[in-house]
Design an enzyme around this catalytic site. Structure first.
Site, PDB file in Angstrom:
ATOM      1  N   SER A  44      36.223  21.361  24.961  1.00 31.01           N
ATOM      2  CA  SER A  44      35.117  22.177  25.432  1.00 31.01           C
ATOM      3  C   SER A  44      34.299  22.747  24.298  1.00 31.01           C
ATOM      4  CB  SER A  44      35.630  23.326  26.298  1.00 31.01           C
ATOM      5  OG  SER A  44      34.523  24.089  26.723  1.00 31.01           O
TER       6      SER A  44
ATOM      7  N   SER B 111      36.087  33.673  33.473  1.00 30.22           N
ATOM      8  CA  SER B 111      37.505  33.284  33.478  1.00 30.22           C
ATOM      9  C   SER B 111      37.947  32.875  34.877  1.00 30.22           C
ATOM     10  CB  SER B 111      38.395  34.385  32.900  1.00 30.22           C
ATOM     11  OG  SER B 111      38.315  35.542  33.676  1.00 30.22           O
TER      12      SER B 111
ATOM     13  N   ASP C 157      36.902  37.972  42.457  1.00 29.76           N
ATOM     14  CA  ASP C 157      36.156  37.014  41.633  1.00 29.76           C
ATOM     15  C   ASP C 157      36.492  35.573  42.021  1.00 29.76           C
ATOM     16  OD1 ASP C 157      35.566  39.379  40.435  1.00 29.76           O
ATOM     17  OD2 ASP C 157      36.739  39.008  38.628  1.00 29.76           O
TER      18      ASP C 157
HETATM   19  C1  GLA Z   1      37.067  42.555  37.679  1.00 25.92           C
HETATM   20  C2  GLA Z   1      38.301  42.031  38.424  1.00 25.92           C
HETATM   21  C3  GLA Z   1      38.065  42.061  39.934  1.00 25.92           C
HETATM   22  C4  GLA Z   1      37.571  43.426  40.395  1.00 25.92           C
HETATM   23  C5  GLA Z   1      36.401  43.887  39.526  1.00 25.92           C
HETATM   24  C6  GLA Z   1      35.965  45.296  39.854  1.00 25.92           C
HETATM   25  O1  GLA Z   1      35.988  41.681  37.848  1.00 25.92           O
HETATM   26  O2  GLA Z   1      38.596  40.726  38.010  1.00 25.92           O
HETATM   27  O3  GLA Z   1      39.250  41.696  40.607  1.00 25.92           O
HETATM   28  O4  GLA Z   1      38.598  44.363  40.411  1.00 25.92           O
HETATM   29  O5  GLA Z   1      36.722  43.847  38.147  1.00 25.92           O
HETATM   30  O6  GLA Z   1      35.445  45.326  41.131  1.00 25.92           O
END
Ligand code: GLA
Length: 368
Positions: free
Chosen positions: A52, A111, A154
């Site tokens: 990568s 990530s 996420d």
């Molecule tokens: C990061 C974490 C999520 C969430 C946000 C805050 O992005 O990976 O799981 O907790 O912070 O909302």
């Protein structure tokens, strides 16, 4: 004969509902158009080899002997492979190239996108179609394995997003549905340039504090009586800081519900109400949860001065980016003016990312 496969997984920006996913709250993220993509083919040598330029370097994982303790992004690849194995997926050797047009470190979940992408692609190469929430949960476990106690937001956004929509997700039940975003609303993400890494930030500390406060108070599921919960917390001896953490998570899910309702309001959202909801969400993260930084607060102010409908910090905080809603016809102009004023004032560059809500992860058809 081998088959070249291409699999992509997008980053995400959260419209509202931050620091509630790990305690079962409501969140409203969108998948971005920017994504991580893996292109490659299965091999018979039992080695996963991913080059990568975007992430810099190469991940070489011998499946008979995956080595823990790797550095940087390679840790995520190892963790995904281990999770796939725990999921009884017989991972094959693979040779491929990872690319990404997602800025990393600005809170857009590069990530999570990497985990979802590698998991989906390697599962597919092993003859298993992992998708939706199953893919998201596996990717989340990989991130937890690396040592980051994140929630599901996420990875769920990356796996389940849909063009033109936000994902309304109940992180307690994992029930979810799509919320259409009106065409007249444009989305911009403006990066403060203040870098953060969740492992080093107060993310884990915040999570512990709020879990403790909730364990003490035990508000009934679905209870909307914030004041009663805060009184119970006071009576049980929670200190001022713990009460503020509690107030954030109790009020944030209500704001998520209200924003979803505005987006879906027949005839279009009440613009002032959207602005007010984002403003109170930002204030809650800044004052009660204490995860904002002055540069981010300033970006939010500038966005509202320059004609945004709504603006707030987004994601884990301690730097990173803000999310801005503005009329689709002027969102690029608004973001550019904010970025220019910020750079002049703070001496830092504020990179702007314009993105409509995009599709979630999946195979890119067309190659064999
Ligand atoms: C990061 C974490 C999520 C969430 C946000 C805050 O992005 O990976 O799981 O907790 O912070 O909302």
């Amino acid at each position: 004969m081998t088959h070249v496969l291409r699999f992509r997984a997008p980053g995400r920006v959260n419209l509202i509902g931050d620091h509630v996913d790990y305690v079962g709250g409501l969140v409203l993220p969108v998948a971005l158009e920017q994504a991580v993509e893996l292109r490659g083919e299965a091999t018979d040598d039992g080695i996963v080899r991913l080059a990568s330029a975007s992430f810099s370097g190469e991940a070489v994982v011998d499946l008979r002997n995956p080595v823990e303790g790797q550095e940087g992004w390679v840790r995520y690849v190892v963790a995904v492979i281990e999770e796939l194995a725990d999921h009884s997926i017989d991972v094959r050797g693979f040779e491929g190239e990872l690319t990404s047009d997602l800025p990393s470190g600005s809170g857009l979940s590069s990530s999570a996108a990497l985990e979802v992408c590698v998991a989906g692609a390697l599962a597919f190469a092993a003859g298993v179609e992992l998708a939706g929430m199953e893919l998201a949960l596996l990717a989340q476990r990989a991130e937890n394995r690396v040592g980051i106690p994140c929630g599901i937001m996420d990875q769920a956004a990356s796996a389940l997003g849909r063009r033109g929509h936000a994902l309304l997700l109940d992180c307690a039940t994992l029930d979810h549905r799509l919320v259409s975003i009106p065409d007249a609303i444009g989305i911009a993400v403006i990066d403060s340039g203040v870098r953060r890494r969740l492992e080093e930030s107060g993310y884990a500390a915040r999570r512990r504090e709020v879990e403790h406060a909730l364990a003490v108070v035990q508000p009934e599921a679905g209870s909307h009586d914030v004041e009663a919960s805060l009184r119970a917390g006071t009576a049980a001896g929670l200190d001022g800081r713990e009460l503020r953490r509690l107030r954030h998570v109790l009020t944030e899910s209500e704001r998520v519900r209200a924003v979803a309702q505005e987006l879906e309001r027949p005839g279009g959202p009440d613009i002032d109400e959207l602005g007010r909801l984002f403003a109170s969400g930002h204030a809650s993260l800044r004052d009660d949860f204490e995860v904002s930084v002055p540069e981010i607060d300033r970006l939010v102010e500038l966005a509202m001065e320059e004609g945004a409908i709504a603006a707030r910090m987004t994601g884990g905080g301690f730097g990173g980016a803000i999310v801005v809603l503005a009329p689709a016809s002027s969102v690029a102009r608004v973001a550019e003016r904010v970025s220019n004023r910020y750079s002049a004032e703070c001496g830092r560059t504020a990179a702007v990312l314009l993105s409509a809500a995009g599709d979630g992860a999946g195979l890119i058809p067309g190659l064999s």
